[in-house]
Scaffold this motif. Structure first.
Motif, PDB file in Angstrom:
ATOM      1  N   THR A  55       0.848  -1.189   0.000  1.00  0.00           N
ATOM      2  CA  THR A  55       0.000   0.000   0.000  1.00  0.00           C
ATOM      3  C   THR A  55       0.884   1.239   0.000  1.00  0.00           C
ATOM      4  N   ARG A  56       0.250   2.360  -0.123  1.00  0.00           N
ATOM      5  CA  ARG A  56       1.008   3.614  -0.172  1.00  0.00           C
ATOM      6  C   ARG A  56       1.843   3.840   1.093  1.00  0.00           C
ATOM      7  N   THR A  57       1.323   3.406   2.237  1.00  0.00           N
ATOM      8  CA  THR A  57       2.057   3.618   3.490  1.00  0.00           C
ATOM      9  C   THR A  57       3.315   2.757   3.572  1.00  0.00           C
ATOM     10  N   ASP A  58       3.429   1.762   2.703  1.00  0.00           N
ATOM     11  CA  ASP A  58       4.621   0.909   2.695  1.00  0.00           C
ATOM     12  C   ASP A  58       5.778   1.525   1.919  1.00  0.00           C
ATOM     13  N   ILE A  59       5.510   2.537   1.135  1.00  0.00           N
ATOM     14  CA  ILE A  59       6.524   3.100   0.242  1.00  0.00           C
ATOM     15  C   ILE A  59       7.617   3.799   1.047  1.00  0.00           C
ATOM     16  N   ARG A  60       8.858   3.382   0.819  1.00  0.00           N
ATOM     17  CA  ARG A  60      10.002   4.034   1.461  1.00  0.00           C
ATOM     18  C   ARG A  60      10.527   5.206   0.624  1.00  0.00           C
ATOM     19  N   ALA A  61      10.419   5.065  -0.685  1.00  0.00           N
ATOM     20  CA  ALA A  61      10.876   6.125  -1.584  1.00  0.00           C
ATOM     21  C   ALA A  61      10.264   5.893  -2.956  1.00  0.00           C
ATOM     22  N   VAL A  62      10.181   6.965  -3.721  1.00  0.00           N
ATOM     23  CA  VAL A  62       9.741   6.929  -5.117  1.00  0.00           C
ATOM     24  C   VAL A  62      10.757   7.728  -5.918  1.00  0.00           C
ATOM     25  N   PHE A  63      11.078   7.271  -7.107  1.00  0.00           N
ATOM     26  CA  PHE A  63      11.925   8.102  -7.954  1.00  0.00           C
ATOM     27  C   PHE A  63      11.527   7.927  -9.415  1.00  0.00           C
ATOM     28  N   ALA A  64      11.730   8.976 -10.162  1.00  0.00           N
ATOM     29  CA  ALA A  64      11.388   8.987 -11.585  1.00  0.00           C
ATOM     30  C   ALA A  64      12.622   9.323 -12.406  1.00  0.00           C
ATOM     31  N   GLY A  65      12.721   8.699 -13.578  1.00  0.00           N
ATOM     32  CA  GLY A  65      13.805   8.992 -14.503  1.00  0.00           C
ATOM     33  C   GLY A  65      13.268   9.153 -15.907  1.00  0.00           C
ATOM     34  N   LEU A  66      13.986   9.919 -16.722  1.00  0.00           N
ATOM     35  CA  LEU A  66      13.569  10.160 -18.102  1.00  0.00           C
ATOM     36  C   LEU A  66      14.408   9.321 -19.063  1.00  0.00           C
ATOM     37  N   ARG A  67      13.731   8.671 -19.990  1.00  0.00           N
ATOM     38  CA  ARG A  67      14.425   7.917 -21.034  1.00  0.00           C
ATOM     39  C   ARG A  67      14.529   8.796 -22.283  1.00  0.00           C
ATOM     40  N   PRO A  68      15.740   9.022 -22.780  1.00  0.00           N
ATOM     41  CA  PRO A  68      15.903   9.819 -24.000  1.00  0.00           C
ATOM     42  C   PRO A  68      15.732   8.952 -25.237  1.00  0.00           C
ATOM     43  N   LEU A  69      14.498   8.634 -25.585  1.00  0.00           N
ATOM     44  CA  LEU A  69      14.237   7.757 -26.718  1.00  0.00           C
ATOM     45  C   LEU A  69      14.267   8.543 -28.019  1.00  0.00           C
ATOM     46  N   VAL A  70      14.770   7.914 -29.046  1.00  0.00           N
ATOM     47  CA  VAL A  70      14.852   8.566 -30.349  1.00  0.00           C
ATOM     48  C   VAL A  70      13.520   8.415 -31.052  1.00  0.00           C
ATOM     49  N   ARG A  71      12.910   9.541 -31.390  1.00  0.00           N
ATOM     50  CA  ARG A  71      11.586   9.490 -32.014  1.00  0.00           C
ATOM     51  C   ARG A  71      11.682   8.942 -33.429  1.00  0.00           C
ATOM     52  N   GLN A  72      10.670   8.168 -33.814  1.00  0.00           N
ATOM     53  CA  GLN A  72      10.637   7.575 -35.146  1.00  0.00           C
ATOM     54  C   GLN A  72       9.797   8.404 -36.105  1.00  0.00           C
ATOM     55  N   SER A  73       8.975   9.264 -35.531  1.00  0.00           N
ATOM     56  CA  SER A  73       8.205  10.201 -36.351  1.00  0.00           C
ATOM     57  C   SER A  73       7.850  11.394 -35.487  1.00  0.00           C
ATOM     58  N   ARG A  74       7.494  12.491 -36.105  1.00  0.00           N
ATOM     59  CA  ARG A  74       7.174  13.702 -35.354  1.00  0.00           C
ATOM     60  C   ARG A  74       5.882  13.564 -34.564  1.00  0.00           C
ATOM     61  N   LEU A  75       5.082  12.577 -34.900  1.00  0.00           N
ATOM     62  CA  LEU A  75       3.803  12.388 -34.228  1.00  0.00           C
ATOM     63  C   LEU A  75       3.846  11.226 -33.253  1.00  0.00           C
TER      64      LEU A  75
END
Length: 529
Positions: A326-346
């Motif tokens: 559950t949420r109360t069990d969470i010791r930490a949260v972290f987010a990272g960004l992946r620099p993915l190469v786009r295959q099209s502008r859309l």
């Protein structure tokens, strides 16, 4: 001791040396890999990082050195084979920081056993001589014995295979140290403010020391943009009209107490009900749960986990683990960004974008490398330096990094040693502790780190802030954010002593950490912290 990471010594060298063969922008895995490769070939190399080494994506991974089982279903066999080869090299070159981990894939349908079994069989075949273990079929009792908290309803068995695990930020520090040993200058808190050159050719950079405000103008035969999620911003320094190369994706991880995965095996769910992959992995005495894959509009140094991502991970973990976290069990949260190469502008579906890297050279000679994954950083660096030497007209020299052992590498790994991740430096930490036994104090009862590591980080690993120490020299902020916050005042006092800072600096450091906390404990507002 071999040459350490000393910021003052590096700055002194900048004062004396204004011309370089290779200038690298970006102090993550790719950038430091490039700096190491170029320096190891004998080229005069300098690297600049706007914040701290690994502040961005490189300290926020799923902590796996792997081929990527999920890339098989995309048919990306070449990427998987290449990554598995690099996995083997890292296990040899950094055995103190990369180790094998047993994974269990549970199944509830007969066709899942066939499908997953075929995929994992192919995965091992693609590894060739770098295979870490033999794929095993498990009955329900064997599966549950390895994952004691796994729900047994509908469980028909499991598949066990071996992959690689590591500590990303510590590996990054040892990459920086190895690059310095090869002659490179690597500097954190040195943002590049401008690219210098003519209309036809880039000739150098203007950088600023974020600590003093001093500017340096340096010349280079070639400039390499290895800034990950910020690659497009640097490309626009070169050409304001440069079209976007990246499609950014955010991955979120939760850190839970060890009781949710008490064994030594990791859990892999290769396909949740919405087609994603779910990992639950033992890591430094806690459990790492991840990951999400959501497109984001722009790069940030400190990405923020969303409520939807946290809920997604908890909900899906609860379908496989009992009791459900559950949420109360969470010791930490972290987010990272992946620099993915786009295959099209859309392109909107980042989950299905390739994790392969690309190397792009601009009209004025800026070499940009982006995309890829942690496991293949060395291969990316080698290919980037090969291309950069062509752009600069420098002589080609073969890369020695495939066989180059990283700083601290030792075959005599002893996981019971509290400083085994330091490799051969662990003896030096022990010597420091013998000389100053008062540094044996734990930072916090819930954290495995001691004050001697704060001193070490300041003296030898270029830690400049409390966040550097708690997030990337130790992993305290990632393991237990509340405990890290409680440990921060003592860390600030010790770090201030080492760096010659005053009480105002200490207080500013603590306030900065308080402001950071909502990114690691989203339920906690800055005011509540």
């Amino acid at each position: 001791m071999q040459p350490a990471l000393h910021r003052e010594a590096f700055l002194e060298r900048l004062q004396k040396q204004k011309a370089w063969d290779v200038i690298v922008i970006g102090g993550g895995a790719t950038g430091l890999g490039v700096a190491l490769d170029a320096a190891a070939r004998g080229f005069q190399t300098v690297l600049f990082e706007q914040h701290d080494f690994g502040k961005g994506t490189s300290s926020r991974s799923t902590k796996l050195i792997h081929g990527g089982v999920r890339y098989l279903r995309e048919g990306d066999f070449r990427l998987v084979r290449e990554a598995l080869q690099e996995r083997g090299r890292l296990l040899r070159n950094a055995p103190h920081l990369v180790w094998p981990r047993l994974f269990v894939v549970p199944y509830g349908q007969w066709w899942e056993r066939l499908l997953y079994g075929a995929g994992l069989w192919l995965y091992d075949r693609l590894a060739g001589q770098e295979q870490l273990g033999t794929l095993r079929r498990l009955n329900p009792a064997e599966t549950h014995a390895l994952i004691p908290t796994l729900r047994t309803e509908g469980l028909r068995g499991g598949l066990a295979y071996v992959d690689g695990q590591f500590d990303d930020a510590r590996l990054l520090v040892h990459l920086a140290w190895t690059a310095a040993e090869q002659g490179a200058v690597v500097l954190n808190y040195m943002p590049v403010e401008a690219l210098i050159g003519t209309r036809r050719r880039l000739e150098g950079v203007l950088v600023r020391d974020a600590e003093t405000g001093e500017h340096f103008e340096l010349r280079g035969r070639v400039i390499i943009n290895a800034t990950g999620a910020f690659a497009d911003a640097v490309r626009r320094m070169d050409n304001p009209e440069a079209s976007p190369l990246l499609a950014l994706s955010q991955g979120v991880h939760l850190v839970l107490p060890r009781r949710f995965l008490p064994g030594e095996a990791a859990l892999l769910v290769p396909r949740t009900d919405d087609g994603r992959v779910l990992f639950a992995i033992p890591w430094h005495g806690q459990v790492l749960l991840g990951t999400t894959d959501e497109p984001v509009a722009q790069a940030q140094l400190e990405p923020t986990p969303t409520e939807d991502e946290i809920t997604y991970l908890l909900t899906h973990a609860g379908r496989y683990l009992t009791p459900a976290p559950t949420r109360t069990d969470i010791r930490a949260v972290f987010a990272g960004l992946r620099p993915l190469v786009r295959q099209s502008r859309l392109q909107n579906d980042t989950a299905h974008l390739s994790r392969e890297h690309v190397i792009v050279v601009s009209r004025r000679g800026l070499v940009t490398v982006t995309g890829g994954k942690w496991t293949t950083y060395r291969r990316m660096a080698e290919e980037t330096v090969d291309r950069a030497l062509q752009v600069a007209g420098l002589p080609h020299r073969p890369s020695p990094t495939a066989m180059l052992r990283l700083h601290g590498a030792t075959p005599r790994l002893n996981p019971t040693n509290p400083w085994y991740l330091y490799g051969t430096d662990s003896a030096l930490l022990q010597a420091l502790l013998t000389a100053r036994p008062e540094l044996n104090t734990l930072l916090h009862p819930r954290l495995p780190y001691r004050m001697v590591e704060v001193v070490w980080a300041a003296r030898y690993e270029m830690a400049r802030t409390v966040e550097d120490v708690l997030a990337r020299r130790t992993r305290a902020l990632f393991l237990d954010a509340a405990a890290a916050l409680e440990a921060a005042p003592a860390v600030a006092r010790q770090l201030a002593t080492e760096l010659g800072r005053d009480n105002h600096w200490e207080q500013a450091q603590l306030q900065a950490l308080v402001q950071l906390m909502p990114h690691y404990l989203p339920a906690l507002t800055a005011t509540e912290a």
